[in-house]
Motif scaffolding. Sequence first.
Motif, PDB file in Angstrom:
ATOM      1  N   LEU A 119       0.810  -1.215   0.000  1.00 36.42           N
ATOM      2  CA  LEU A 119       0.000   0.000   0.000  1.00 36.42           C
ATOM      3  C   LEU A 119       0.844   1.265   0.000  1.00 36.42           C
ATOM      4  CD1 LEU A 119      -2.668  -1.055   2.656  1.00 36.42           C
ATOM      5  CD2 LEU A 119      -2.791  -1.288   0.169  1.00 36.42           C
ATOM      6  N   GLY A 120       1.997   1.205   0.639  1.00 37.36           N
ATOM      7  CA  GLY A 120       2.850   2.388   0.715  1.00 37.36           C
ATOM      8  C   GLY A 120       4.245   2.006   1.172  1.00 37.36           C
ATOM      9  N   VAL A 121       5.212   2.845   0.847  1.00 37.78           N
ATOM     10  CA  VAL A 121       6.599   2.608   1.259  1.00 37.78           C
ATOM     11  C   VAL A 121       7.259   3.927   1.636  1.00 37.78           C
ATOM     12  CG1 VAL A 121       6.912   0.574  -0.203  1.00 37.78           C
ATOM     13  CG2 VAL A 121       7.499   2.820  -1.096  1.00 37.78           C
ATOM     14  N   LYS A 122       8.283   3.803   2.472  1.00 37.33           N
ATOM     15  CA  LYS A 122       9.163   4.923   2.791  1.00 37.33           C
ATOM     16  C   LYS A 122      10.586   4.424   2.586  1.00 37.33           C
ATOM     17  CE  LYS A 122       8.200   7.492   6.351  1.00 37.33           C
ATOM     18  NZ  LYS A 122       8.010   7.956   7.761  1.00 37.33           N
ATOM     19  N   LEU A 123      11.399   5.190   1.855  1.00 36.01           N
ATOM     20  CA  LEU A 123      12.749   4.727   1.584  1.00 36.01           C
ATOM     21  C   LEU A 123      13.742   5.875   1.544  1.00 36.01           C
ATOM     22  CD1 LEU A 123      13.342   3.932  -2.175  1.00 36.01           C
ATOM     23  CD2 LEU A 123      11.244   5.015  -1.416  1.00 36.01           C
ATOM     24  N   PHE A 133       5.789   7.131  -0.426  1.00 32.06           N
ATOM     25  CA  PHE A 133       4.861   6.915  -1.531  1.00 32.06           C
ATOM     26  C   PHE A 133       3.695   6.080  -1.036  1.00 32.06           C
ATOM     27  CE2 PHE A 133       9.139   7.236  -3.291  1.00 32.06           C
ATOM     28  CZ  PHE A 133       8.982   8.239  -4.228  1.00 32.06           C
ATOM     29  N   GLY A 134       2.514   6.317  -1.618  1.00 34.97           N
ATOM     30  CA  GLY A 134       1.343   5.549  -1.249  1.00 34.97           C
ATOM     31  C   GLY A 134       0.850   5.924   0.132  1.00 34.97           C
ATOM     32  N   TYR A 144       1.743   7.402 -11.359  1.00 40.80           N
ATOM     33  CA  TYR A 144       2.655   6.263 -11.317  1.00 40.80           C
ATOM     34  C   TYR A 144       2.718   5.701  -9.896  1.00 40.80           C
ATOM     35  CZ  TYR A 144       6.507   3.500 -13.186  1.00 40.80           C
ATOM     36  OH  TYR A 144       7.300   2.470 -13.625  1.00 40.80           O
ATOM     37  N   ASP A 145       2.452   4.414  -9.745  1.00 39.87           N
ATOM     38  CA  ASP A 145       2.412   3.780  -8.427  1.00 39.87           C
ATOM     39  C   ASP A 145       3.809   3.305  -8.045  1.00 39.87           C
ATOM     40  OD1 ASP A 145       1.833   2.464  -6.124  1.00 39.87           O
ATOM     41  OD2 ASP A 145       0.172   1.305  -6.925  1.00 39.87           O
ATOM     42  N   VAL A 146       4.570   4.200  -7.417  1.00 41.27           N
ATOM     43  CA  VAL A 146       5.957   3.896  -7.076  1.00 41.27           C
ATOM     44  C   VAL A 146       6.047   2.800  -6.027  1.00 41.27           C
ATOM     45  CG1 VAL A 146       8.063   4.861  -6.067  1.00 41.27           C
ATOM     46  CG2 VAL A 146       6.748   6.193  -7.717  1.00 41.27           C
TER      47      VAL A 146
END
Length: 353
Positions: A119-123, A133-134, A144-146
């Motif tokens: 669903l989402g990420v942090k990097l 993202f997300g 764009y679904d990163v």
Amino acid sequence: MTDIVSGWAERIRAAAAEGRPLQLYGGGTKSFYGRSCEGEPFDVSGHRGVVSYEPTELVVTVRGGTPLAELEALLATRQQFLAFEPPAFGPNATVGGCVAAGLSGPRRAAAGALRDFVLGVKLLDGRGDVLSFGGQVMKNVAGYDVSRVIAGSMGTLGVLLEVSLKVLPQPTAEASLRFECDEASAIDRLNDWGGQPLPISASAWADGVLTLRLSGAEAAVSAARARLGGETLAADEAAAFWTSVREHTAPWFARAPLWRLSLPSSAAPLRLAGKQFIEWGGALRWLQTDQPAAAVRERVAQLGGTATLFAGGDRSGDVFHPLPEALMRIQQRLKAAFDPAGIFNPGRIYQGL
């Protein structure tokens, strides 16, 4: 930004300035996968822990270094699970490593792939900046679904700090059935059953034996079992079998080189020398063979699929299926956007990335 993340950011900036590659790793259980790459070892397993868990919302957010076993144990306390059944390949597997590898287990054909549950990420990117993202719901992306691009990126785009995953309730009933049949018959049966309202959650064929798992409501599983027939496995035997398929601890997977072939489920038998193990209703076919890579890829391409050298063999050459030029350009632009200095796991997926 925590102290550990701040320290990582400084290290990344220094490496980028010096053009010094970094080889990211967590639990190291999937180090065999992908091309061999060089770089200064960068252990990312220290950033761990559950950030939030909302069982009623079916979402959990964890740090990348969180052991997969710990997350699965937590979900089990609420009768929930990761429906894509990510393989761990060892007790030290981390959630971040599973997402980076992008691999899904036996339930993938029924439940969806790992990337469908991200669903989402942090990097941390190649500039040492934290990017998010997300989010924590399914409909949270415009454009764009990163978040899903990170799934399967093999650590080439950044250090995964956090990931939000959709979880599902465990099925209330399961049963596994066995049938004796050859490869062609197994493919035909699986495609026929796949078009019917049957609660099939996994399938596996090897050495003349087809094993089917049914999952869902008790009434649906019982009706399907009566309709399909076959030999019913004891619950403990079935659980051990599907775990051995997910984790590749079954004796069948012991020999390398091992190819992972993605094909249309209805594709004809391979007719390649070697031994096969078929999953996902015919769409995933494992092949043990000593045949040249070119011969394997040529036959798989004829059937409309792709071939990845999953384990063993030459890890310095083309491990993943070669990309068309247009898709390679997209990969190169993504790499340049997230990691302009090219320091994260260079060459892990394709040479030059």
